[in-house]
Design a protein around this motif. Structure first.
Motif, PDB file in Angstrom:
ATOM      1  N   VAL A 211      -1.405  -5.832   7.509  1.00  0.00           N
ATOM      2  CA  VAL A 211      -2.231  -5.612   6.085  1.00  0.00           C
ATOM      3  C   VAL A 211      -1.098  -5.253   5.059  1.00  0.00           C
ATOM      4  N   LEU A 212      -0.899  -6.096   3.968  1.00  0.00           N
ATOM      5  CA  LEU A 212       0.021  -5.910   3.004  1.00  0.00           C
ATOM      6  C   LEU A 212      -1.012  -5.785   1.716  1.00  0.00           C
ATOM      7  N   PHE A 213      -0.493  -5.011   0.600  1.00  0.00           N
ATOM      8  CA  PHE A 213      -1.492  -4.850  -0.573  1.00  0.00           C
ATOM      9  C   PHE A 213      -0.608  -4.787  -1.866  1.00  0.00           C
ATOM     10  N   ASN A 214      -1.265  -4.791  -2.985  1.00  0.00           N
ATOM     11  CA  ASN A 214      -0.993  -4.529  -4.160  1.00  0.00           C
ATOM     12  C   ASN A 214      -2.187  -3.738  -4.905  1.00  0.00           C
ATOM     13  N   GLU A 215      -1.621  -2.789  -5.823  1.00  0.00           N
ATOM     14  CA  GLU A 215      -2.717  -1.881  -6.383  1.00  0.00           C
ATOM     15  C   GLU A 215      -1.997  -1.388  -7.741  1.00  0.00           C
ATOM     16  N   VAL A 216      -2.772  -1.021  -8.858  1.00  0.00           N
ATOM     17  CA  VAL A 216      -2.387  -0.365  -9.754  1.00  0.00           C
ATOM     18  C   VAL A 216      -2.356   1.211  -9.805  1.00  0.00           C
ATOM     19  N   ASP A 217      -3.402   1.644  -9.272  1.00  0.00           N
ATOM     20  CA  ASP A 217      -3.632   3.014  -9.206  1.00  0.00           C
ATOM     21  C   ASP A 217      -2.581   3.841  -8.277  1.00  0.00           C
ATOM     22  N   LEU A 218      -1.978   4.580  -8.934  1.00  0.00           N
ATOM     23  CA  LEU A 218      -0.953   5.386  -8.328  1.00  0.00           C
ATOM     24  C   LEU A 218      -1.168   6.165  -7.143  1.00  0.00           C
ATOM     25  N   ALA A 219      -2.627   6.791  -7.223  1.00  0.00           N
ATOM     26  CA  ALA A 219      -2.803   7.621  -6.017  1.00  0.00           C
ATOM     27  C   ALA A 219      -3.239   6.731  -4.838  1.00  0.00           C
ATOM     28  N   LEU A 220      -3.715   5.415  -4.950  1.00  0.00           N
ATOM     29  CA  LEU A 220      -4.126   4.681  -4.148  1.00  0.00           C
ATOM     30  C   LEU A 220      -2.968   3.983  -3.576  1.00  0.00           C
ATOM     31  N   ILE A 221      -2.069   3.712  -4.263  1.00  0.00           N
ATOM     32  CA  ILE A 221      -0.762   3.153  -3.941  1.00  0.00           C
ATOM     33  C   ILE A 221      -0.217   4.144  -2.856  1.00  0.00           C
ATOM     34  N   SER A 222      -0.092   5.652  -3.344  1.00  0.00           N
ATOM     35  CA  SER A 222       0.358   6.380  -2.507  1.00  0.00           C
ATOM     36  C   SER A 222      -0.350   6.536  -1.006  1.00  0.00           C
ATOM     37  N   HIS A 223      -1.528   6.494  -1.275  1.00  0.00           N
ATOM     38  CA  HIS A 223      -2.537   6.854   0.037  1.00  0.00           C
ATOM     39  C   HIS A 223      -2.113   5.590   0.982  1.00  0.00           C
ATOM     40  N   PHE A 224      -2.052   4.436   0.616  1.00  0.00           N
ATOM     41  CA  PHE A 224      -1.996   3.217   1.587  1.00  0.00           C
ATOM     42  C   PHE A 224      -0.651   3.021   1.958  1.00  0.00           C
ATOM     43  N   ARG A 225       0.291   3.122   1.019  1.00  0.00           N
ATOM     44  CA  ARG A 225       1.792   2.957   1.616  1.00  0.00           C
ATOM     45  C   ARG A 225       2.409   4.242   2.263  1.00  0.00           C
ATOM     46  N   ASP A 226       2.242   5.532   1.574  1.00  0.00           N
ATOM     47  CA  ASP A 226       2.942   6.469   2.235  1.00  0.00           C
ATOM     48  C   ASP A 226       2.010   7.028   3.533  1.00  0.00           C
ATOM     49  N   GLU A 227       0.642   7.206   3.203  1.00  0.00           N
ATOM     50  CA  GLU A 227       0.150   7.941   4.620  1.00  0.00           C
ATOM     51  C   GLU A 227      -0.388   6.731   5.449  1.00  0.00           C
ATOM     52  N   MET A 228      -0.715   5.555   4.999  1.00  0.00           N
ATOM     53  CA  MET A 228      -1.207   4.671   6.189  1.00  0.00           C
ATOM     54  C   MET A 228      -0.136   3.891   6.478  1.00  0.00           C
ATOM     55  N   GLY A 229       1.042   3.775   5.966  1.00  0.00           N
ATOM     56  CA  GLY A 229       2.121   3.027   6.148  1.00  0.00           C
ATOM     57  C   GLY A 229       2.107   1.419   6.015  1.00  0.00           C
ATOM     58  N   LEU A 230       1.271   1.060   5.071  1.00  0.00           N
ATOM     59  CA  LEU A 230       1.046  -0.479   4.700  1.00  0.00           C
ATOM     60  C   LEU A 230       2.279  -0.860   3.804  1.00  0.00           C
ATOM     61  N   THR A 231       2.361  -2.212   3.730  1.00  0.00           N
ATOM     62  CA  THR A 231       3.558  -2.587   3.046  1.00  0.00           C
ATOM     63  C   THR A 231       3.060  -2.830   1.281  1.00  0.00           C
ATOM     64  N   TYR A 232       3.824  -2.241   0.587  1.00  0.00           N
ATOM     65  CA  TYR A 232       3.096  -2.466  -0.820  1.00  0.00           C
ATOM     66  C   TYR A 232       4.068  -3.653  -1.590  1.00  0.00           C
ATOM     67  N   ILE A 233       3.208  -4.494  -1.919  1.00  0.00           N
ATOM     68  CA  ILE A 233       3.880  -5.737  -2.663  1.00  0.00           C
ATOM     69  C   ILE A 233       3.681  -5.437  -4.207  1.00  0.00           C
ATOM     70  N   PRO A 234       4.894  -5.559  -4.785  1.00  0.00           N
ATOM     71  CA  PRO A 234       4.911  -5.364  -6.306  1.00  0.00           C
ATOM     72  C   PRO A 234       4.169  -6.424  -7.190  1.00  0.00           C
ATOM     73  N   ALA A 235       3.490  -6.203  -8.290  1.00  0.00           N
ATOM     74  CA  ALA A 235       2.617  -6.944  -9.087  1.00  0.00           C
ATOM     75  C   ALA A 235       3.416  -8.429  -9.189  1.00  0.00           C
ATOM     76  N   GLU A 236       4.751  -8.376  -9.317  1.00  0.00           N
ATOM     77  CA  GLU A 236       5.359  -9.678  -9.806  1.00  0.00           C
ATOM     78  C   GLU A 236       5.587 -10.474  -8.390  1.00  0.00           C
ATOM     79  N   GLU A 237       5.160  -9.894  -7.255  1.00  0.00           N
ATOM     80  CA  GLU A 237       5.198 -10.778  -6.152  1.00  0.00           C
ATOM     81  C   GLU A 237       3.998 -11.147  -5.609  1.00  0.00           C
ATOM     82  N   ILE A 238       2.892 -10.898  -6.083  1.00  0.00           N
ATOM     83  CA  ILE A 238       1.366 -10.919  -5.553  1.00  0.00           C
ATOM     84  C   ILE A 238       1.443 -12.268  -5.284  1.00  0.00           C
ATOM     85  N   TYR A 239       1.451 -13.216  -6.127  1.00  0.00           N
ATOM     86  CA  TYR A 239       0.994 -14.592  -5.794  1.00  0.00           C
ATOM     87  C   TYR A 239       2.165 -15.530  -5.275  1.00  0.00           C
ATOM     88  N   THR A 240       3.328 -14.778  -4.985  1.00  0.00           N
ATOM     89  CA  THR A 240       4.331 -15.781  -4.112  1.00  0.00           C
ATOM     90  C   THR A 240       4.710 -14.936  -2.719  1.00  0.00           C
TER      91      THR A 240
END
Ligand code: PHE
Length: 350
Positions: free
Chosen positions: A200-229
């Motif tokens: 699972v990879l994800f993009n998100e705007v909410d900082l708390a959610l980003i931190s939860h899914f990236r830092d605690e769950m270890g999922l790859t965060y995709i920045p907004a500018e790469e979401i469609y590519t």
């Protein structure tokens, strides 16, 4: 504005200006052919009244198709509360109560639940004046509560159908899924997919959610500018609508689009654009029925949690059926879903 109201093919548009806050309340009743018009209440700022009415119209129509495809005895509608830019959060409960009064006055023409910008706690307040036409109050208040997980279960079931169609096996194990928005629906979807062994990879705007899914769950965060590519098997939009357009579709590097956000196609021809790029599209309103199914199943049909989940999992078979029709008729998956819905609506109108 006038032409907006005249050209919409729905049954009625109710508009109320909320003087104390400056908010606009719009209730768009698209169709009551299959039953009372049901749909969520979306509450957020809009650039102007026309944008809010347009959104309510499109969302209301999706609800009609959603219930028709799922074979449920409900019509489609949607409420939008367009907040003023300077909205004072303290005014929220009273605004919700006035909105509830309007829903009550419509006397069953429209019934509602949560959507973007509203939660079961808001439904509790709306129900103070709007009862009995309000679903998804908190469980403490006798309602069926949040719909995020139920919606995600339907999307997950749709993703299994996509996997079966594309890869010959319904299991998402090892498949790379990019989720746009890990809020209420996307967050639960991430968990279902991880349990099933997907990447699972994800993009998100909410900082708390980003931190939860990236830092605690270890999922790859995709920045907004790469979401469609970003390269992935399945792109799962679970945030706002209109994200599949001429530009984004030309850039996508996925095999399929299957997510929970309402109204993902910016315009109808985008279904053809996806098909031309050989990207399999699972129509949003087929996949995201789970929330409404849960609310109605639990609160009106007296189904148990297990029975409702069973019903939601049927999204997988519905999607299988839609893919089969699209293939045999040589039409887009969007058109195939629309035909099923329109056949049901025509059947009932007789
Ligand atoms: N947000 C839900 C949807 O778009 C709306 C809904 C929830 C409708 C609960 C009815 C009951 O499908």
């Amino acid at each position: 504005m006038e032409s907006l109201l005249k050209t919409w093919d729905g049954e009625s548009t109710v508009i109320q200006y909320d003087r104390p806050t400056g908010a606009w309340i719009i209730i768009a009743v698209h169709s009551s052919v299959l039953g009372p018009a049901s749909g969520g209440t979306r509450m957020k700022p809009y650039p102007d009244l026309a944008a809010a009415v347009t959104d309510a119209h499109k969302l209301g129509m999706s609800m009609t198709y959603k219930f028709a495809v799922a074979g449920m005895s409900r019509g489609g509608g949607k409420a939008v509360i367009a907040l003023p830019p300077d909205f004072d959060a303290q005014a929220r409960p009273d605004l919700l109560r006035r909105y509830g009064t309007l829903v009550r006055q419509l006397d069953g023409l429209f019934e509602t639940g949560p959507d973007v910008g509203t939660a079961p706690e808001d439904m509790d307040i709306i129900a103070e004046t709007g009862s009995p036409h309000v679903f998804c109050r908190t469980e403490a208040n006798g309602g069926s509560g949040d719909t995020g997980e139920a919606t995600a279960l339907g999307v997950f079931s749709g993703i299994k159908s996509v996997c079966e169609h594309l890869f010959g096996n319904a299991s998402p194990v090892g498949k790379r899924v990019l989720i746009q928005g890990v809020g209420s629906v996307g967050g639960h979807l991430a968990h279902f997919l991880l349990e099933a062994g997907a990447e699972v990879l994800f993009n998100e705007v909410d900082l708390a959610l980003i931190s939860h899914f990236r830092d605690e769950m270890g999922l790859t965060y995709i920045p907004a500018e790469e979401i469609y590519t970003a390269l992935c098997d399945i792109f799962a939009p679970c945030a706002l609508g209109g994200i599949l357009n001429k530009d984004s579709i030309s850039r996508l590097k996925c095999r399929a689009v299957a997510g929970g956000a309402n109204n993902q196609l910016a315009e109808p021809v985008d279904a053809e654009r996806l098909q031309a790029r050989n990207i399999l599209y699972a129509p949003d309103y087929v996949l995201n029925i789970g929330g409404a199914m849960h609310a109605i199943g639990r609160e009106l049909m007296d189904l148990s949690e297990t029975e409702v989940q069973e019903q939601i999992r049927s999204v997988q078979q519905t999607m299988n059926h839609i893919f089969a029709i699209a293939e045999s008729e040589g039409i887009t998956t969007d058109e195939a879903a629309r035909r099923i819905a329109e056949a049901r609506l025509a059947e009932d109108e007789k």
